[in-house]
Write an enzyme that holds these catalytic residues in place. Structure first.
Site, PDB file in Angstrom:
ATOM      1  N   ILE A 181     -21.608  12.195  -1.007  1.00 16.96           N
ATOM      2  CA  ILE A 181     -21.950  12.064   0.339  1.00 16.96           C
ATOM      3  C   ILE A 181     -22.765  11.024   0.879  1.00 16.96           C
ATOM      4  O   ILE A 181     -23.667  10.933   0.067  1.00 16.96           O
ATOM      5  CB  ILE A 181     -22.746  13.503   0.945  1.00 16.96           C
ATOM      6  CG1 ILE A 181     -21.845  15.173   0.722  1.00 16.96           C
ATOM      7  CG2 ILE A 181     -23.443  13.029   2.231  1.00 16.96           C
ATOM      8  CD1 ILE A 181     -22.493  16.087   1.457  1.00 16.96           C
ATOM      9  N   PHE A 182     -22.167  10.200   2.134  1.00 22.51           N
ATOM     10  CA  PHE A 182     -22.987   8.878   2.419  1.00 22.51           C
ATOM     11  C   PHE A 182     -23.816   8.602   3.313  1.00 22.51           C
ATOM     12  O   PHE A 182     -23.438   8.862   4.853  1.00 22.51           O
ATOM     13  CB  PHE A 182     -21.944   7.771   2.917  1.00 22.51           C
ATOM     14  CG  PHE A 182     -20.348   7.372   1.356  1.00 22.51           C
ATOM     15  CD1 PHE A 182     -21.162   7.572   0.397  1.00 22.51           C
ATOM     16  CD2 PHE A 182     -19.094   7.367   1.642  1.00 22.51           C
ATOM     17  CE1 PHE A 182     -20.573   6.921  -0.592  1.00 22.51           C
ATOM     18  CE2 PHE A 182     -18.228   6.848   0.582  1.00 22.51           C
ATOM     19  CZ  PHE A 182     -19.231   7.093  -0.817  1.00 22.51           C
ATOM     20  N   ALA A 207       1.952  -0.845  10.217  1.00 26.59           N
ATOM     21  CA  ALA A 207       2.152  -1.780   9.419  1.00 26.59           C
ATOM     22  C   ALA A 207       0.385  -2.793   9.367  1.00 26.59           C
ATOM     23  O   ALA A 207       0.080  -3.369  10.375  1.00 26.59           O
ATOM     24  CB  ALA A 207       3.253  -3.058   8.347  1.00 26.59           C
ATOM     25  N   LYS A 215       0.571  -1.447   0.025  1.00 28.01           N
ATOM     26  CA  LYS A 215      -0.251   0.068   0.034  1.00 28.01           C
ATOM     27  C   LYS A 215       0.910   1.279   0.211  1.00 28.01           C
ATOM     28  O   LYS A 215       0.473   2.769  -0.574  1.00 28.01           O
ATOM     29  CB  LYS A 215      -1.194   0.230   1.569  1.00 28.01           C
ATOM     30  CG  LYS A 215      -1.466  -1.370   1.294  1.00 28.01           C
ATOM     31  CD  LYS A 215      -3.191  -0.545   0.731  1.00 28.01           C
ATOM     32  CE  LYS A 215      -4.025  -2.194   0.666  1.00 28.01           C
ATOM     33  NZ  LYS A 215      -5.068  -1.927  -0.087  1.00 28.01           N
ATOM     34  N   TYR A 231     -12.102  -4.332  10.723  1.00 26.35           N
ATOM     35  CA  TYR A 231     -11.122  -3.572  10.933  1.00 26.35           C
ATOM     36  C   TYR A 231     -10.803  -3.325  12.390  1.00 26.35           C
ATOM     37  O   TYR A 231      -9.646  -4.005  12.762  1.00 26.35           O
ATOM     38  CB  TYR A 231     -10.864  -2.047  10.066  1.00 26.35           C
ATOM     39  CG  TYR A 231     -10.150  -1.948  10.290  1.00 26.35           C
ATOM     40  CD1 TYR A 231      -8.979  -1.890  10.162  1.00 26.35           C
ATOM     41  CD2 TYR A 231     -10.639  -0.253  11.189  1.00 26.35           C
ATOM     42  CE1 TYR A 231      -7.722  -0.721  10.731  1.00 26.35           C
ATOM     43  CE2 TYR A 231      -9.672   0.982  10.985  1.00 26.35           C
ATOM     44  CZ  TYR A 231      -8.109   0.331  10.589  1.00 26.35           C
ATOM     45  OH  TYR A 231      -7.739   1.677  11.450  1.00 26.35           O
TER      46      TYR A 231
HETATM   47  P1  NAD Z   1      -1.545   2.988   4.682  1.00 26.78           P
HETATM   48  O1  NAD Z   1      -1.984   1.553   4.279  1.00 26.78           O
HETATM   49  O2  NAD Z   1      -0.783   4.524   4.394  1.00 26.78           O
HETATM   50  O3  NAD Z   1       0.124   2.840   5.513  1.00 26.78           O
HETATM   51  C1  NAD Z   1      -0.163   1.543   5.624  1.00 26.78           C
HETATM   52  C2  NAD Z   1       1.715   1.019   5.368  1.00 26.78           C
HETATM   53  O4  NAD Z   1       2.261  -0.561   5.465  1.00 26.78           O
HETATM   54  C3  NAD Z   1       1.888   0.846   3.917  1.00 26.78           C
HETATM   55  O5  NAD Z   1       3.175   0.950   3.374  1.00 26.78           O
HETATM   56  C4  NAD Z   1       1.704  -0.683   3.692  1.00 26.78           C
HETATM   57  O6  NAD Z   1       2.458  -0.891   2.211  1.00 26.78           O
HETATM   58  C5  NAD Z   1       2.351  -1.869   4.614  1.00 26.78           C
HETATM   59  N1  NAD Z   1       1.669  -2.346   5.253  1.00 26.78           N
HETATM   60  C6  NAD Z   1       0.382  -3.348   5.305  1.00 26.78           C
HETATM   61  N2  NAD Z   1       0.661  -4.536   6.063  1.00 26.78           N
HETATM   62  C7  NAD Z   1       2.115  -4.638   6.168  1.00 26.78           C
HETATM   63  C8  NAD Z   1       3.109  -6.211   5.899  1.00 26.78           C
HETATM   64  N3  NAD Z   1       1.595  -7.010   6.410  1.00 26.78           N
HETATM   65  N4  NAD Z   1       3.926  -5.966   6.141  1.00 26.78           N
HETATM   66  C9  NAD Z   1       4.794  -5.240   5.468  1.00 26.78           C
HETATM   67  N5  NAD Z   1       3.835  -3.532   5.930  1.00 26.78           N
HETATM   68  C10 NAD Z   1       2.184  -4.130   5.365  1.00 26.78           C
HETATM   69  O7  NAD Z   1      -2.159   3.465   6.520  1.00 26.78           O
HETATM   70  P2  NAD Z   1      -2.285   4.999   6.827  1.00 26.78           P
HETATM   71  O8  NAD Z   1      -3.926   5.920   6.516  1.00 26.78           O
HETATM   72  O9  NAD Z   1      -0.910   5.661   6.911  1.00 26.78           O
HETATM   73  O10 NAD Z   1      -2.654   3.803   8.639  1.00 26.78           O
HETATM   74  C11 NAD Z   1      -1.079   3.702   9.622  1.00 26.78           C
HETATM   75  C12 NAD Z   1      -1.946   3.582  10.302  1.00 26.78           C
HETATM   76  O11 NAD Z   1      -2.718   3.579  11.388  1.00 26.78           O
HETATM   77  C13 NAD Z   1      -3.100   1.356   9.471  1.00 26.78           C
HETATM   78  O12 NAD Z   1      -2.086   0.491  10.949  1.00 26.78           O
HETATM   79  C14 NAD Z   1      -4.431   2.445  10.406  1.00 26.78           C
HETATM   80  O13 NAD Z   1      -5.147   1.462  10.874  1.00 26.78           O
HETATM   81  C15 NAD Z   1      -4.121   3.409  11.306  1.00 26.78           C
HETATM   82  N6  NAD Z   1      -5.061   4.196  11.470  1.00 26.78           N
HETATM   83  C16 NAD Z   1      -5.684   4.454  10.461  1.00 26.78           C
HETATM   84  C17 NAD Z   1      -6.564   6.260  10.346  1.00 26.78           C
HETATM   85  C18 NAD Z   1      -6.116   6.620   8.954  1.00 26.78           C
HETATM   86  O14 NAD Z   1      -7.449   8.196   9.198  1.00 26.78           O
HETATM   87  N7  NAD Z   1      -5.513   7.047   8.137  1.00 26.78           N
HETATM   88  C19 NAD Z   1      -7.051   6.061  11.476  1.00 26.78           C
HETATM   89  C20 NAD Z   1      -6.917   5.970  12.806  1.00 26.78           C
HETATM   90  C21 NAD Z   1      -6.187   4.416  12.256  1.00 26.78           C
HETATM   91  N1  UDP Z   2     -17.220  10.001   3.918  1.00 25.57           N
HETATM   92  C1  UDP Z   2     -18.068  10.673   2.318  1.00 25.57           C
HETATM   93  N2  UDP Z   2     -17.996  10.530   1.359  1.00 25.57           N
HETATM   94  C2  UDP Z   2     -16.940   9.771   1.261  1.00 25.57           C
HETATM   95  C3  UDP Z   2     -15.683   9.278   1.869  1.00 25.57           C
HETATM   96  C4  UDP Z   2     -16.063   9.602   3.126  1.00 25.57           C
HETATM   97  O1  UDP Z   2     -19.307  10.604   2.662  1.00 25.57           O
HETATM   98  O2  UDP Z   2     -16.521   9.878  -0.482  1.00 25.57           O
HETATM   99  C5  UDP Z   2     -18.325  10.028   4.597  1.00 25.57           C
HETATM  100  C6  UDP Z   2     -18.040   9.106   5.505  1.00 25.57           C
HETATM  101  O3  UDP Z   2     -19.543   8.480   5.122  1.00 25.57           O
HETATM  102  C7  UDP Z   2     -17.852   9.470   7.393  1.00 25.57           C
HETATM  103  C8  UDP Z   2     -16.752  10.397   7.256  1.00 25.57           C
HETATM  104  O4  UDP Z   2     -16.615  11.359   5.607  1.00 25.57           O
HETATM  105  O5  UDP Z   2     -19.204   9.668   7.481  1.00 25.57           O
HETATM  106  C9  UDP Z   2     -15.394   9.920   6.915  1.00 25.57           C
HETATM  107  O6  UDP Z   2     -14.903   9.104   6.453  1.00 25.57           O
HETATM  108  P1  UDP Z   2     -13.561   8.663   6.264  1.00 25.57           P
HETATM  109  O7  UDP Z   2     -13.470   7.321   5.480  1.00 25.57           O
HETATM  110  O8  UDP Z   2     -13.324   9.642   5.581  1.00 25.57           O
HETATM  111  O9  UDP Z   2     -12.502   7.889   7.885  1.00 25.57           O
HETATM  112  P2  UDP Z   2     -14.110   7.406   8.262  1.00 25.57           P
HETATM  113  O10 UDP Z   2     -14.584   8.046   9.343  1.00 25.57           O
HETATM  114  O11 UDP Z   2     -14.568   6.393   8.036  1.00 25.57           O
HETATM  115  O12 UDP Z   2     -12.269   6.678   9.519  1.00 25.57           O
END
Ligand code: NAD
Ligand code: UDP
Length: 330
Positions: free
Chosen positions: A207-208, A74, A35, A141
């Site tokens: 908008i969902f 990851a 990713k 998740y």
């Molecule tokens: P992302 O997908 O951009 O980054 C995840 C990285 O992990 C990627 O580079 C992917 O290649 C690597 N990866 C995945 N599985 C792997 C494996 N088995 N071995 C080695 N590498 C692996 O995601 P992100 O948005 O940067 O999120 C980072 C972390 O934060 C995740 O664990 C996600 O669940 C958590 N998180 C993200 C959000 C958000 O809003 N983006 C919110 C809450 C929690």
């Molecule tokens: N959302 C939306 N349209 C989109 C993507 C997200 O209406 O194309 C809404 C989604 O339903 C949620 C909020 O925006 O209520 C934030 O969604 P996002 O996926 O950014 O983060 P989440 O809250 O799911 O971690």
């Protein structure tokens, strides 16, 4: 410190690597690039390409580097996809971190900061959410992240591995340099989708659902800047060095904004028209998620610097307007 960052080529991981290097730490990144993006990895970090589920590949990193602590980003993190492919999510998110903990234990590395999520709470009964509130995930998740939190708790008791689990709310924004930003494929997050629409890459934003029990009927979320999250990881490492005890923290700004409000703010920040369609609800979306981050403020000395969605959107727009196709490497 020498810090191993698993998932350091991803969105939040790459921003944390930048912050660690700016503060003088040595960084080793381990990422499968499934990713993530090679171009997102800071040039001063040492990159290993491998899958966490590969026991010997991750152990080799510990053998070849004198690692002091680990940050683990990851994982797979698409809520909708996790509902259709729960076993893929348990395999990658739980089994991956399990292998990492085994390698840490074998290499006698006893400190880890783990990316958890607001999705561990499910449908919250109280707003703002505090860490002691019930954790009842409503999608696979969130369940995988809660499972890892439990694995961490027992690894602390049995092996003395100390952890900080950080439950992020909605990560958004980009590095102020404009060099790195958010590039998920497929993109599912609200702010990048809105800004790709403003940049002309997409025709519209859907908008969902506008029939939720919120002020304007659209979902309310707590948006937190990615660099503020990066800062919290470093403060969590400092806490582990300071008192060597495990803990769990929410990370958000403590204020909620609806989907419609975010669209309006993006129009203001970008000065561009943004076409909006309303569609039905997305499964697995709670109406309102707002964090109390008081525990992180008190115990980590953390204070978010990007306090408004406008500030956060402005940094994201700097990235999306200059990189309309992201890193363009997939
Ligand atoms: P992302 O997908 O951009 O980054 C995840 C990285 O992990 C990627 O580079 C992917 O290649 C690597 N990866 C995945 N599985 C792997 C494996 N088995 N071995 C080695 N590498 C692996 O995601 P992100 O948005 O940067 O999120 C980072 C972390 O934060 C995740 O664990 C996600 O669940 C958590 N998180 C993200 C959000 C958000 O809003 N983006 C919110 C809450 C929690
Ligand atoms: N959302 C939306 N349209 C989109 C993507 C997200 O209406 O194309 C809404 C989604 O339903 C949620 C909020 O925006 O209520 C934030 O969604 P996002 O996926 O950014 O983060 P989440 O809250 O799911 O971690």
């Amino acid at each position: 410190m020498k810090v191993l960052v698993c998932g350091g080529a991803g969105y939040i991981g790459s921003h944390t690597v930048y912050e660690l290097i700016e503060r003088g730490h040595d960084v080793v990144v381990f990422d499968s690039l499934v990713k993530g993006h090679k171009a997102a990895v800071h040039k001063d970090a040492k990159l290993y390409i491998g899958d966490l589920r590969d026991r010997e590949a991750i152990y080799r990193v510990f053998k070849e580097n004198n690692i002091d602590a680990v940050i683990d980003f990851a994982a797979f993190s698409l809520v909708g996809e996790s509902c259709n492919k729960p076993l893929t999510y348990f395999d990658n998110n739980v089994y991956g971190t399990l292998r990492l903990l085994e390698a840490m234990n074998r290499a006698d590395v006893k400190k880890i900061v783990f990316s958890s999520t607001a999705a561990t709470y499910g449908e919250p009964k109280n707003i703002p959410i505090v860490e002691s509130d019930p954790t009842e995930p409503i999608n696979p998740y969130g369940e995988t992240k809660l499972t890892v939190e439990k694995m961490l708790k027992w690894s602390d008791k049995a092996y003395g591995i100390k952890y900080v689990a950080l439950r992020y709310f909605n990560a958004a924004g980009a590095h102020t340099s404009g060099e790195i930003g958010e590039d998920h494929s497929p993109e599912s997050h609200l702010i990048p989708i809105i800004l790709q629409t403003a940049a002309g890459v997409r025709d519209h934003i859907s908008i969902f659902g506008d029939d939720y029990h919120t002020e304007d009927g659209t979902c309310v979320r707590d948006y937190i800047h990615v660099t503020d999250l990066a800062d919290a990881h470093i403060k969590a490492l400092e806490k582990l060095n300071r008192d060597n005890t495990s803990a769990t923290y929410n990370l958000g700004n403590g204020k909620g904004f609806s989907v419609k409000e975010i669209v309006e703010m993006a129009k203001q920040v970008t000065g561009k028209p943004i076409k909006v369609l309303t569609e039905s609800r997305r499964p697995g979306d709670p109406p309102t998620l707002i964090a109390s981050s008081q525990r992180a403020i008190d115990e980590l000395g953390w204070q978010p610097r990007f306090n408004t969605p406008e500030q956060i959107i402005a940094t994201a727009w700097k990235w999306h307007s200059t990189h309309p196709n992201g890193y363009n490497d997939k």
